[in-house]
Design an enzyme around this catalytic site. Structure first.
Site, short mmCIF file in Angstrom:
data_model
loop_
_atom_site.label_atom_id
_atom_site.label_comp_id
_atom_site.label_asym_id
_atom_site.label_seq_id
_atom_site.Cartn_x
_atom_site.Cartn_y
_atom_site.Cartn_z
N ASP A 76 0.81 -1.22 0.00
CA ASP A 76 0.00 0.00 0.00
C ASP A 76 0.85 1.28 0.00
OD1 ASP A 76 -2.01 -1.83 0.31
OD2 ASP A 76 -2.88 -0.92 2.09
N HIS A 223 3.48 -2.24 3.31
CA HIS A 223 3.59 -0.91 2.70
C HIS A 223 4.87 -0.80 1.89
CE1 HIS A 223 0.84 -0.10 6.12
NE2 HIS A 223 0.27 0.74 5.28
ZN LIG Z 1 -2.83 3.26 3.02
#
Ligand SMILES: [Zn+2]
Length: 268
Positions: A76, A223
């Site tokens: 992400d 992430h």
């Molecule tokens: Zn996010």
């Protein structure tokens, strides 16, 4: 969408105050008339809005087929000029495929990274245009704008016509978001395992935590970028080779989210 759904979207926070107040007004002040509704409303909001593994309020996908041998690693908040190329390189070395839930404004700045994702057979999906963390409490117009511009950015940059998967910022959902996505023909995807890569700094702990939980069909959330000025967490880059090795050792194949969900082949 029934009016109750709209009402819920906009009254998530006020409800915590309003419902106990109304209850106290009807039944008189006391621990039961205030405390019980407070706990019930709090639990509904927590379970339905903030828990990634719940369809209590909004139909949400957080895992795929549990009987196969595939899992999905999803990254992400990118693309990030430092972390994303290194992650792409590691994925390539291990023959793994992944899904990148990109922030539209980051994607526009790094078209070369989006091209590389596609070349390597990964999936590019929508994580909103700007990643406002409070988007779940915004009015319909702002939510529609963030979802639509994010989706159109991804579609334009990946040259596909179908709607990309959508993961809301911070994973929060409400009925207004569901209505917007239903109209666009888009699916909400959260995750079944969070890497907690913003909190864990030890590679071994990071890997073991995921390996202890993982099973076929899981969607792991990590992430590669950040919605702020900093890059994504370095730990994800450091731990990724070891994690991929362990997953392969368990006979698990890393595929894109759409492949895991059997939505369509990874054609972009
Ligand atoms: Zn996010």
């Amino acid at each position: 969408m029934p009016p109750a759904g709209m009402l819920f979207s906009y009254l998530q926070i006020p409800m915590i105050i309003l419902v106990p107040m109304i209850s106290a007004f009807i039944f008189g002040p006391g621990i039961l008339s205030i405390g019980v509704p407070l706990v019930v409303i709090g639990l509904i909001i927590y379970k339905g809005v903030a828990t990634p593994r719940s369809s209590l309020i909004v139909p949400t996908t957080w895992h795929g087929d549990r009987t196969g041998n595939s899992v999905n690693l999803s990254f992400d908040d990118g693309p990030d000029p430092d972390r994303t190329p290194r992650i792409l390189e590691i994925l390539r070395e291990h023959g793994a495929h992944a899904t990148f839930f990109v922030i539209g404004r980051h994607a526009i700045k790094h078209p070369e990274l989006i091209r590389k994702m596609l070349e390597d057979g990964h999936e590019v999906a929508n994580h909103s245009m700007d990643h406002p963390r409070t988007l779940n409490f915004a009015f319909h117009g702002r939510m529609l704008d963030q979802v639509s511009r994010g989706a159109e950015t991804v579609m334009e940059m990946t040259d596909v016509e179908h709607e990309p998967l959508y993961r809301p910022p911070v994973g929060l959902r409400n009925p207004t978001l569901w209505r917007i996505l239903r109209q666009r023909g888009c699916q909400i995807v959260t995750w079944s395992i969070s890497s907690r890569d913003r909190h864990i700094n030890d590679e071994q702990r990071y890997i073991e935590r995921i390996i202890k939980r993982v099973q076929p069909g899981d969607i792991v959330m990590m992430h590669d970028g950040s919605d702020g000025p900093l890059s994504g967490p370095e730990i994800t880059v450091r731990a990724l080779p070891g994690l991929l090795q362990r997953l392969t050792g368990m006979g698990l194949e890393c595929v894109t989210c759409s492949q895991l969900l059997g939505i369509r082949s990874a054609d972009h």
